[in-house]
Design an enzyme around this catalytic site. Structure first.
Site, PDB file in Angstrom:
ATOM      1  N   GLY A  14       0.842  -1.214   0.000  1.00 40.03           N
ATOM      2  CA  GLY A  14       0.000   0.000   0.000  1.00 40.03           C
ATOM      3  C   GLY A  14       0.870   1.254   0.000  1.00 40.03           C
ATOM      4  O   GLY A  14       1.868   1.308   0.703  1.00 40.03           O
ATOM      5  N   ARG A  75       0.930  -5.150  -5.383  1.00 44.31           N
ATOM      6  CA  ARG A  75       1.111  -6.370  -4.588  1.00 44.31           C
ATOM      7  C   ARG A  75       1.274  -7.471  -5.638  1.00 44.31           C
ATOM      8  O   ARG A  75       0.394  -7.674  -6.459  1.00 44.31           O
ATOM      9  CB  ARG A  75      -0.112  -6.615  -3.701  1.00 44.31           C
ATOM     10  CG  ARG A  75      -0.444  -5.400  -2.791  1.00 44.31           C
ATOM     11  CD  ARG A  75      -1.497  -5.752  -1.751  1.00 44.31           C
ATOM     12  NE  ARG A  75      -2.172  -4.593  -1.185  1.00 44.31           N
ATOM     13  CZ  ARG A  75      -1.776  -3.953  -0.074  1.00 44.31           C
ATOM     14  NH1 ARG A  75      -0.713  -4.338   0.571  1.00 44.31           N
ATOM     15  NH2 ARG A  75      -2.473  -2.927   0.384  1.00 44.31           N
ATOM     16  N   ASP A 106       5.056  -5.093   5.858  1.00 45.10           N
ATOM     17  CA  ASP A 106       5.564  -6.439   6.158  1.00 45.10           C
ATOM     18  C   ASP A 106       5.580  -7.374   4.951  1.00 45.10           C
ATOM     19  O   ASP A 106       6.480  -8.210   4.825  1.00 45.10           O
ATOM     20  CB  ASP A 106       4.832  -7.063   7.358  1.00 45.10           C
ATOM     21  CG  ASP A 106       3.331  -7.075   7.188  1.00 45.10           C
ATOM     22  OD1 ASP A 106       2.827  -6.564   6.153  1.00 45.10           O
ATOM     23  OD2 ASP A 106       2.642  -7.595   8.078  1.00 45.10           O
ATOM     24  N   THR A 129       4.149   2.482   5.646  1.00 41.72           N
ATOM     25  CA  THR A 129       2.745   2.036   5.684  1.00 41.72           C
ATOM     26  C   THR A 129       2.000   2.931   6.667  1.00 41.72           C
ATOM     27  O   THR A 129       2.545   3.263   7.726  1.00 41.72           O
ATOM     28  CB  THR A 129       2.594   0.564   6.127  1.00 41.72           C
ATOM     29  OG1 THR A 129       1.229   0.346   6.537  1.00 41.72           O
ATOM     30  CG2 THR A 129       3.482   0.180   7.293  1.00 41.72           C
ATOM     31  N   ASP A 131      -0.217   2.074   8.529  1.00 41.89           N
ATOM     32  CA  ASP A 131      -0.714   1.289   9.669  1.00 41.89           C
ATOM     33  C   ASP A 131       0.141   1.390  10.939  1.00 41.89           C
ATOM     34  O   ASP A 131      -0.321   1.042  12.020  1.00 41.89           O
ATOM     35  CB  ASP A 131      -0.833  -0.191   9.287  1.00 41.89           C
ATOM     36  CG  ASP A 131      -1.943  -0.437   8.280  1.00 41.89           C
ATOM     37  OD1 ASP A 131      -2.738   0.491   8.029  1.00 41.89           O
ATOM     38  OD2 ASP A 131      -2.011  -1.555   7.737  1.00 41.89           O
ATOM     39  N   ASP A 133       2.480  -0.533  11.979  1.00 41.55           N
ATOM     40  CA  ASP A 133       2.361  -1.849  12.627  1.00 41.55           C
ATOM     41  C   ASP A 133       3.649  -2.666  12.552  1.00 41.55           C
ATOM     42  O   ASP A 133       3.595  -3.893  12.605  1.00 41.55           O
ATOM     43  CB  ASP A 133       1.208  -2.628  11.975  1.00 41.55           C
ATOM     44  CG  ASP A 133       1.414  -2.817  10.477  1.00 41.55           C
ATOM     45  OD1 ASP A 133       2.334  -2.187   9.908  1.00 41.55           O
ATOM     46  OD2 ASP A 133       0.654  -3.597   9.871  1.00 41.55           O
ATOM     47  N   ARG A 175      -6.192  -2.950   9.205  1.00 37.87           N
ATOM     48  CA  ARG A 175      -6.751  -4.316   9.215  1.00 37.87           C
ATOM     49  C   ARG A 175      -6.382  -5.031  10.502  1.00 37.87           C
ATOM     50  O   ARG A 175      -7.216  -5.642  11.146  1.00 37.87           O
ATOM     51  CB  ARG A 175      -6.163  -5.088   8.033  1.00 37.87           C
ATOM     52  CG  ARG A 175      -7.187  -5.692   7.154  1.00 37.87           C
ATOM     53  CD  ARG A 175      -6.590  -6.406   5.986  1.00 37.87           C
ATOM     54  NE  ARG A 175      -5.259  -5.958   5.611  1.00 37.87           N
ATOM     55  CZ  ARG A 175      -4.856  -5.702   4.387  1.00 37.87           C
ATOM     56  NH1 ARG A 175      -5.696  -5.834   3.393  1.00 37.87           N
ATOM     57  NH2 ARG A 175      -3.623  -5.330   4.124  1.00 37.87           N
TER      58      ARG A 175
END
Ligand code: F6P
Length: 327
Positions: A14, A75, A106, A129, A131, A133, A175
């Site tokens: 992303g 992706r 990741d 990202t 996120d 994360d 997510r």
């Protein structure tokens, strides 16, 4: 592999605000340090499709302020097979690329780790990202900008919610990570926040909303991370409405607008520091690492470690604080 002459740079997974600022930094640092630079378009897919282009200092002019990624992203399924990776390796070697800088999350790191090991090519990864994360860095590129985008949206929703005395469910990205939801929720004064990391039963949410309802609030906002376990904002809104019919409920899904936009000052500086560090780490002989930031220091973490550990970025007492501050 002996000596590095030409570095290939790509973005994958992303997109995130700050990727362009990082590309600019890595390209210019590499050129400054005497390397040639090849841009690889559409991430791993571009290696398979031979989608390369030489970059010079002007290739990255006027991009520090742009969201998205000038190198495009994807992706890539083909890269998951050894045959796909072999083809990618042959293509990048034919283009003279002898080291890689990968910017992504990741999934990108997993590909980089396997590829580098299989084909003995040095790779340094940069966490990009929204996120936030990833283990081994306090912040990922794009997270700060995305959080600020969400706050701006919450503020606007608050205006209309308060005017109509409404209850809004605002769904945000993440997510598996509640970082955006939690921090944007706190910054936007949300009355409740639902996260992927912590299950909140509808009944418990209703208890929180009863308190809000009994304290004469003119608006109520519940932030719902897309990965929370009840099934998303529409589902939660229906369940709450079934119990509290008096609420005028609305749902807003913020979606991909969270991924775009001009990077914040924080993301631009972080991107510049990480792009610079990535090149310097490659030249220092490092490989299969992620550069990150921890306590305002640039650090490096082996990809295996970054991938096998969970990033814990949510302090337990923060949700408790949300309840306290919502009275
Ligand atoms: O990983 C970043 C992210 O924006 C997540 O928050 C979200 O779940 C996902 O990507 C969406 O991916 P896509 O753009 O491929 O639908």
């Amino acid at each position: 592999m002996q000596g590095i002459n030409k570095v290939g740079i790509f973005t994958s997974g992303g997109d995130a605000p700050g990727m362009n600022a990082c590309i600019r930094s890595a390209v210019r640092t590499a050129l400054h340090d005497g390397l040639s630079v090849m841009g690889i378009y559409h991430g791993y897919q571009g290696m398979i499709d031979r989608n390369f282009s030489e970059m010079n200092s002007r290739s990255v002019s006027n991009i520090i302020q742009l969201g998205g990624t000038i190198l495009k992203t994807a992706r890539c399924r083909d890269f998951q097979s050894p045959e796909g990776r072999k083809q990618a390796y042959e293509h990048i070697r034919a283009a003279g690329i002898d080291a890689l800088i990968a910017i992504g999350g990741d999934g990108t790191f997993t590909g980089a780790e396997v590829f580098s090991r299989e084909h003995d090519i040095p790779v340094v990864c940069v966490p990009g990202t929204i996120d936030n994360d990833l283990y081994g860095t306090d912040f990922t590129l794009g997270y700060d900008t995305a959080t600020n985008t969400v706050i701006e949206a919450i503020d606007k929703i608050r205006d209309t919610a308060a005017s109509h005395d409404r209850l809004f469910f605002v769904e945000v990205m993440g997510r598996d990570s509640g970082c955006i939801a939690l921090n944007a929720g706190i910054a936007g004064g949300a009355e409740a926040i639902l996260l992927p990391e912590k299950e909140t039963a509808i009944e418990a949410l209703c208890d929180q909303l009863s308190l809000a309802a009994s304290s004469n609030k003119s608006s109520t906002i519940v932030i719902v991370a897309e990965g929370e376990k009840n099934g998303g904002a529409y589902h939660v809104a229906r369940e709450v409405k079934a119990r509290f019919d008096f609420y005028d409920t609305k749902v807003t899904i913020l979606g991909h607008l969270q991924r775009g936009g001009s990077p914040s000052s924080f993301d631009r500086v972080l991107a510049s520091r990480l792009g610079f560090a990535a090149v310097r780490q490659l030249l220092a002989g490092e490989t299969r690492i992620m550069v990150g930031i921890q306590g305002n220091k640039i650090t490096s973490t082996p990809l295996t470690e970054a991938l096998s550990n969970k990033a814990v970025k949510l302090e337990k007492d923060m949700l408790e604080m949300v309840k306290v501050l919502a009275i």
